[in-house]
Design an enzyme around this catalytic site. Structure first.
Site, mmCIF file in Angstrom:
data_model
loop_
_atom_site.group_PDB
_atom_site.id
_atom_site.type_symbol
_atom_site.label_atom_id
_atom_site.label_comp_id
_atom_site.label_asym_id
_atom_site.label_seq_id
_atom_site.Cartn_x
_atom_site.Cartn_y
_atom_site.Cartn_z
ATOM 1 C CE LYS A 53 -3.819 -2.507 2.030
ATOM 2 N NZ LYS A 53 -4.545 -2.979 3.210
ATOM 3 C CD GLN A 97 -3.675 -4.566 6.317
ATOM 4 O OE1 GLN A 97 -3.700 -3.562 5.624
ATOM 5 N NE2 GLN A 97 -4.121 -5.724 5.894
ATOM 6 C CG ASP A 120 -10.029 -0.536 4.522
ATOM 7 O OD1 ASP A 120 -9.884 -1.025 3.385
ATOM 8 O OD2 ASP A 120 -9.239 -0.732 5.463
HETATM 9 N N1 GUN Z 1 -7.172 -7.151 5.872
HETATM 10 C C1 GUN Z 1 -7.528 -7.949 4.837
HETATM 11 N N2 GUN Z 1 -8.124 -7.215 3.871
HETATM 12 C C2 GUN Z 1 -8.145 -5.943 4.321
HETATM 13 C C3 GUN Z 1 -8.627 -4.728 3.773
HETATM 14 O O1 GUN Z 1 -9.185 -4.647 2.670
HETATM 15 N N3 GUN Z 1 -8.448 -3.637 4.538
HETATM 16 C C4 GUN Z 1 -7.857 -3.674 5.760
HETATM 17 N N4 GUN Z 1 -7.747 -2.549 6.450
HETATM 18 N N5 GUN Z 1 -7.404 -4.781 6.291
HETATM 19 C C5 GUN Z 1 -7.546 -5.902 5.571
#
Ligand code: GUN
Length: 294
Positions: A53, A97, A120
């Site tokens: 990211k 995350q 998100d």
């Molecule tokens: N963990 C697995 N997929 C995701 C996601 O799309 N966003 C976040 N923040 N954590 C994750």
């Protein structure tokens, strides 16, 4: 029939290029979108996701700041960090995350992220907006799946879409998106899960089969209608190798389209995160990010 392999990496790169052009234009005006990424604990998969990211932000010219906290971090401290980032004018998106360490109440903490910075799309406000048919931020992985279908010109309207897996991150929001009375939607959606009776009865009727259940190679060829488009959201590690929730070897022999793992849906999630971050920033500059007091 041998399936067309959907190249998520190529589509994602194309989208990132489109987004970079948008960021370049903003930066000419002196505006730079900013994303904060918070990682709690040392889950190796999460570390890889967070690194990717950050890389994407750098590539696009999006400002990013990373917060790595130990897995012993008290919930209160994490909430205080989120509140500080909510007030930070250089940060337009906040990504926490997941998964979080056991001792932290995930739902409670996610509620503290301002819906205006919720790139998100996990905040109950944004999930509610999606349910109401008027979304602001769509969750990144479901948005990536929809985008792949659109860019490969796979018809969605009126089609039987079967989703296997009812998670809050993928299955549930994706069902809501594809059933919507909207472009790239209007499907008849079945949402299957671990308690579904006779799964095959559903999957074998799918024009589009989307699998996000977290079980390695669970969907075998006998479950799939020949000619279906198959989207595999799973990422499982088996003997050091990444595999999806779909048995690719078998299913690619009978489906019309299939996403590989890796290189299918995965890269799209990051592209959609970048898209949401730019959108969040623009909403601030255009005065659309009105305040919330809950
Ligand atoms: N963990 C697995 N997929 C995701 C996601 O799309 N966003 C976040 N923040 N954590 C994750």
């Amino acid at each position: 029939m041998t399936a067309t392999i959907i190249d998520g990496k190529a589509v994602s790169n194309q989208i990132l290029e489109e987004l970079k052009a948008e960021v370049d234009l903003l930066r000419e005006k002196g505006q730079q979108p900013g994303l904060a990424v918070i990682l709690v604990g040392d889950d190796p998969a999460s570390q890889v996701y967070v690194r990717n990211k950050e890389r994407a932000c750098k590539k696009l010219g999006i400002f990013s700041s990373k917060y790595c906290l130990p897995d012993t971090t008290p919930e209160e401290e994490l909430i205080q960090l989120i509140q500080k980032l909510n007030r930070d004018p250089n940060i337009h998106g906040i990504l926490l995350q997941l998964p979080l360490p056991q001792a932290i109440d995930e739902k409670k903490v996610l509620d503290y992220i301002s819906p205006n910075k919720d790139v998100d799309g996990f905040h109950p406000y944004n999930l509610g907006r999606l349910l109401a048919g008027d979304p602001i931020f769509l969750p990144c992985t479901p948005q990536g799946v929809q985008e792949l279908l659109v860019r490969y010109q796979i018809p969605i309207e009126g089609q039987n879409v079967v989703i296997v897996g009812r998670s809050n991150i993928v299955g549930k929001p994706l069902a809501m998106m594809l059933v919507q009375k909207a472009k790239a939607a209007n499907a008849t959606v079945s949402l299957c899960h671990t308690r579904t009776k006779n799964l095959k009865e559903f999957t074998s009727r799918a024009d589009i089969l989307i699998v996000a259940c977290g079980k390695a190679r669970m969907v075998t060829a006998d479950l799939v209608r020949p000619g279906a488009a198959v989207i595999d959201v799973g990422i499982n590690r088996i003997d050091g190798k990444l595999v999806g929730d779909v048995d690719f070897e078998q299913v690619s022999q009978i489906s019309s389209f299939i996403t590989p793992v890796p290189g299918g849906v995965g890269p799209m999630t990051i592209a959609m995160l970048m898209k949401n971050t730019i959108k969040a920033a623009k909403r601030f500059w255009e005065g659309e990010a009105t305040s919330f007091s809950f």
